[in-house]
Design a protein around this motif. Structure first.
Motif, PDB file in Angstrom:
ATOM      1  N   SER A  77       1.052  -0.986  -0.041  1.00  0.00           N
ATOM      2  CA  SER A  77       0.088   0.126   0.086  1.00  0.00           C
ATOM      3  C   SER A  77       0.708   1.354   0.017  1.00  0.00           C
ATOM      4  O   SER A  77       1.670   1.249   0.929  1.00  0.00           O
ATOM      5  CB  SER A  77      -0.771   0.299   1.242  1.00  0.00           C
ATOM      6  N   GLY A  78       0.813   2.145  -0.949  1.00  0.00           N
ATOM      7  CA  GLY A  78       1.427   3.579  -0.841  1.00  0.00           C
ATOM      8  C   GLY A  78       1.021   4.450   0.022  1.00  0.00           C
ATOM      9  O   GLY A  78       1.392   5.522   0.165  1.00  0.00           O
ATOM     10  N   VAL A  79       0.056   3.915   0.988  1.00  0.00           N
ATOM     11  CA  VAL A  79      -0.207   4.649   2.161  1.00  0.00           C
ATOM     12  C   VAL A  79       0.246   4.123   3.333  1.00  0.00           C
ATOM     13  O   VAL A  79       1.245   4.577   4.234  1.00  0.00           O
ATOM     14  CB  VAL A  79      -1.685   4.738   2.430  1.00  0.00           C
ATOM     15  N   ILE A  96      -7.691  -2.067   6.301  1.00  0.00           N
ATOM     16  CA  ILE A  96      -8.289  -2.240   4.917  1.00  0.00           C
ATOM     17  C   ILE A  96      -7.711  -1.765   4.034  1.00  0.00           C
ATOM     18  O   ILE A  96      -7.805  -0.571   3.877  1.00  0.00           O
ATOM     19  CB  ILE A  96      -9.646  -1.978   5.183  1.00  0.00           C
ATOM     20  N   THR A  97      -7.157  -2.265   3.034  1.00  0.00           N
ATOM     21  CA  THR A  97      -6.438  -1.907   1.832  1.00  0.00           C
ATOM     22  C   THR A  97      -6.742  -2.441   0.617  1.00  0.00           C
ATOM     23  O   THR A  97      -6.838  -3.613   0.362  1.00  0.00           O
ATOM     24  CB  THR A  97      -4.526  -2.002   2.105  1.00  0.00           C
ATOM     25  N   THR A 139      -8.698   4.114   3.395  1.00  0.00           N
ATOM     26  CA  THR A 139      -7.849   3.195   3.824  1.00  0.00           C
ATOM     27  C   THR A 139      -7.536   3.355   5.444  1.00  0.00           C
ATOM     28  O   THR A 139      -7.642   2.555   6.124  1.00  0.00           O
ATOM     29  CB  THR A 139      -6.758   2.771   3.169  1.00  0.00           C
ATOM     30  N   CYS A 140      -6.899   4.519   5.460  1.00  0.00           N
ATOM     31  CA  CYS A 140      -6.870   4.984   7.152  1.00  0.00           C
ATOM     32  C   CYS A 140      -8.258   5.234   8.046  1.00  0.00           C
ATOM     33  O   CYS A 140      -8.081   4.432   8.959  1.00  0.00           O
ATOM     34  CB  CYS A 140      -5.854   6.320   7.045  1.00  0.00           C
ATOM     35  N   ASN A 230     -13.050  13.984   9.538  1.00  0.00           N
ATOM     36  CA  ASN A 230     -12.573  12.944  10.248  1.00  0.00           C
ATOM     37  C   ASN A 230     -10.991  13.348  10.025  1.00  0.00           C
ATOM     38  O   ASN A 230     -10.424  12.766   8.851  1.00  0.00           O
ATOM     39  CB  ASN A 230     -12.977  11.620   9.667  1.00  0.00           C
ATOM     40  N   PRO A 231     -10.415  13.387  11.105  1.00  0.00           N
ATOM     41  CA  PRO A 231      -8.873  13.678  11.028  1.00  0.00           C
ATOM     42  C   PRO A 231      -7.883  12.648  10.409  1.00  0.00           C
ATOM     43  O   PRO A 231      -6.871  12.690  10.067  1.00  0.00           O
ATOM     44  CB  PRO A 231      -8.431  14.235  12.389  1.00  0.00           C
ATOM     45  N   TYR A 232      -8.361  11.315  10.475  1.00  0.00           N
ATOM     46  CA  TYR A 232      -7.943  10.121  10.183  1.00  0.00           C
ATOM     47  C   TYR A 232      -7.887  10.073   8.579  1.00  0.00           C
ATOM     48  O   TYR A 232      -6.775   9.492   8.053  1.00  0.00           O
ATOM     49  CB  TYR A 232      -8.370   8.899  10.594  1.00  0.00           C
ATOM     50  N   ARG A 233      -8.579  10.632   8.144  1.00  0.00           N
ATOM     51  CA  ARG A 233      -8.925  10.637   6.480  1.00  0.00           C
ATOM     52  C   ARG A 233      -7.458  11.455   6.044  1.00  0.00           C
ATOM     53  O   ARG A 233      -6.658  11.138   5.296  1.00  0.00           O
ATOM     54  CB  ARG A 233     -10.023  11.488   5.959  1.00  0.00           C
TER      55      ARG A 233
END
Ligand code: F0G
Length: 459
Positions: A77-79, A96-97, A139-140, A230-233
Motif C-alpha cells: 500500500s502506498g499509504v 483495510i487496503t 484506507t486509514c 475525520n482527521p484520520y482521512r
C-alpha cells in the motif's frame, strides 16, 4: 430513534488529537469529530516526534523505498508503507487496503507550453483503485472505524468519497451509507457506489444540505463518519505528498497546485510537507496553492473579502461537480497551509476548466473536470508572476478521466454549455481542443478521406 451517540476514546497509540483553534487535546472523540470543548476541527499529532523518538531521516527514506519491493499487503500500500508517520492501528493486520497510493508522476509537456512554464509535472491521484485521491484517506480512516467495532460507515459526498468509502466498506465487510445530492453526481461515481453495495440515498438538496442531514443521522445512529472532518482521512491523504517527494528524489518542487472543494486535501498535503521538513526528511517546503471554480469559490472570497477572518459561504454552482461546495468544512486548516507554505488561492471560469481538461487529455493523461482547475489556475498564477517560468510545478490531479464521461463527450461534441458564457463564444474558444467523433459510411475511402482532412488541418 432519539438516542444520542456520544464520545469514544481516542485510540491508544502513537498519536493524539488536538483542536486546531483552542488547542485542547481531546481525550475522547465526538461522533462529528469536532472539538468537545469549542466545536472546531481536530488534527492528529505525534507527541513522540517532539522528543526525537522517530527514526533518522535517512533511515525513513531507505525504509519507505525498500518496502516498494515487498509483497506484504501493508508494504504494497502506498499509504501504509509510510506508517512511521501515520496514526498506529492496534493491530496492523487489521488495515483495510486495496493497494492504494503508489500513483504515477507524469510530465505534461504540452500543458507546460500552454501554461508558460519550462517543465510541468502531475501527480495523478486518479490512478488510485477507485479512481480518485480519496482512497488514500479512506484506507486509514475506515481501518480505525473497524478497530472501533463499527458496523456502519457513512459520508455525504459529491461522488468520489462515496465511491471510495463504498469500496473499502465492502472490502472490510462493513455496511456503508452514501448521502449524495440528487442529479449532481457524475455517472462513473454513482455507478461505483451501487456496484460496491452501498445504501445510496440521493437527497433533493446540494452537498452542503447532505452534510447537514448526515450530521443529524450520526447523532441518532451508531454510524462512523467518513467525511474529511475525520482527521484520520487527512492522515492517509498526507502520504501523496510524501510519495511525491520520494518520486522527486527528495528534491522539493517550488509549487504544488491543488483543487479546492471541502478543502481537506490541500490541508492534508500541506500538513505532510510541513511534517517532512520538521522531521528533516527534506529541507524545504513547496508553496501549496489552491484553485477553486468561480461558481464555488468560498475560500477565494473568504481571503479577498474577509482577509481570512471568517468563512464566506456561497451557493455553489459549477459543472465540476466534485467541487460544487459552498460551505467547506476545512477552510481554517486550508488557510493555515496557505499561510505556512506561502501559497495563493485562485479562481477559474468554467470555460477555462473545460479547455484545461482537454489539454490534460491531449498530453495522454486525462482527468476529471475538478482536477483540471489546477492547470487553469496555474496559467493565471504564471500570468500574474507568482509562478516563474523556470520554477518546478506539480499539479495534483485528483480524479480519473472516466469518472465523468458525460462532461467529456458533451465537450468534444460541442454540446456543453457553460454558465455565464454564450454557447457560440464558448464553442469558438474551445475549437482547437475539441475532437468530435466522425460518423462515416463503412468503407475505407471514407475513413481515409477523414484522415487526410485531419493531416491537412495539422499542416
Ligand atoms: N477533486 C476531486 C476529483 C474531488 O472529488 C474533490 C472532492 C476535490 C477535488 C476537492 O477536494 O474536498 O479535499 O478540497 N470531493 C469530495 C467528495 C468532496 O465528496 O468526493 P477537497
Amino acid at each position: 430513534m432519539e438516542v444520542q451517540y456520544g464520545v469514544r476514546a481516542v485510540s491508544r497509540g502513537n498519536h493524539r488529537v488536538r483542536c486546531i483553534v483552542c488547542g485542547d487535546v481531546n481525550r475522547e472523540l465526538a461522533v462529528d469529530f469536532r472539538c468537545t470543548r469549542c466545536g472546531e476541527l481536530l488534527e492528529v499529532e505525534f507527541p513522540a516526534w517532539a522528543l526525537g523518538a522517530v527514526p533518522e531521516p535517512a533511515e525513513l527514506r531507505a525504509l519507505w523505498r525498500e518496502r516498494r519491493t515487498s509483497n506484504q499487503p501493508l508494504d504494497a500500500s502506498g499509504v501504509w508503507r509510510f506508517r512511521e508517520v501515520l496514526p498506529a492501528l492496534d493491530d496492523w493486520s487489521h488495515a483495510i487496503t486495496l493497494r492504494e497510493g503508489n500513483t504515477p508522476l507524469y510530465d505534461l509537456p504540452r500543458c507546460a507550453r500552454s501554461a508558460g512554464v519550462e517543465r510541468l509535472q502531475a501527480k495523478h491521484q486518479g490512478m488510485n483503485p477507485t479512481g480518485s485521491f480519496k482512497d488514500t484517506g479512506m484506507t486509514c480512516a475506515i481501518s480505525f472505524a473497524r478497530q472501533n467495532n463499527y458496523k456502519w460507515v457513512a459520508c455525504a459526498s459529491t461522488g468520489n468519497t462515496s465511491a471510495s468509502m463504498a469500496a473499502y466498506a465492502a472490502r472490510g465487510s462493513m455496511r456503508s451509507l452514501v448521502i449524495i445530492p440528487d442529479g449532481k453526481i457524475a455517472w462513473g461515481k454513482l455507478s461505483q457506489s451501487l456496484d460496491y453495495g452501498a445504501l445510496t440515498c440521493q437527497l433533493r438538496t446540494d452537498f452542503d444540505g447532505c452534510v447537514r442531514v448526515l450530521n443529524d443521522i450520526i447523532r441518532r445512529y451508531p454510524i462512523y463518519l467518513l467525511n474529511s472532518v475525520n482527521p484520520y482521512r487527512l492522515e492517509g491523504q498526507k502520504t501523496a505528498a510524501i510519495e511525491l517527494l520520494e518520486q522527486l528524489d527528495w528534491r522539493v518542487p517550488d509549487h504544488v497546485i491543488v483543487p479546492g472543494g471541502n478543502l481537506g486535501n490541500n490541508s492534508a498535503l500541506g500538513k505532510a510537507f510541513l511534517e517532512m521538513k520538521q522531521l528533516g526528511v527534506v529541507d524545504a517546503i513547496p508553496k501549496v496553492s489552491v484553485i477553486q471554480a468561480e461558481g464555488a469559490n468560498p475560500l477565494y472570497r473568504t481571503i479577498h473579502e474577509k482577509g481570512g477572518r471568517e468563512l464566506v459561504s456561497v451557493e455553489a454552482e459549477t459543472l465540476a461537480t466534485a467541487i460544487r461546495i459552498g460551505n467547506p468544512a476545512s477552510w481554517r486548516k486550508s488557510l493555515r497551509v496557505l499561510e505556512a507554505t506561502g501559497g495563493r488561492v485562485e479562481q477559474v471560469s468554467e470555460a477555462e476548466i473545460a479547455v484545461a481538461k482537454a489539454e490534460v487529455g491531449a498530453d495522454g493523461v486525462g482527468c476529471e473536470p475538478a482536477s483540471a482547475v489546477t492547470l487553469a489556475g496555474l496559467k493565471k498564477l504564471v500570468k500574474c508572476g507568482f509562478v516563474k517560468p523556470t520554477e518546478s510545478v506539480v499539479l495534483i490531479l485528483t480524479g480519473h478521466v472516466l469518472k465523468d464521461p458525460e462532461y467529456t463527450i458533451k465537450f468534444h461534441r460541442g454540446d456543453l454549455s457553460v454558465p455565464r458564457m454564450a454557447d457560440h463564444e464558448f464553442h469558438a474558444m474551445t475549437e482547437r481542443q475539441r475532437k468530435a467523433p466522425v460518423v462515416l459510411d463503412a468503407n475505407a475511402d471514407a475513413v481515409l478521406r477523414a484522415l487526410e482532412a485531419e493531416e491537412r488541418q495539422d499542416a
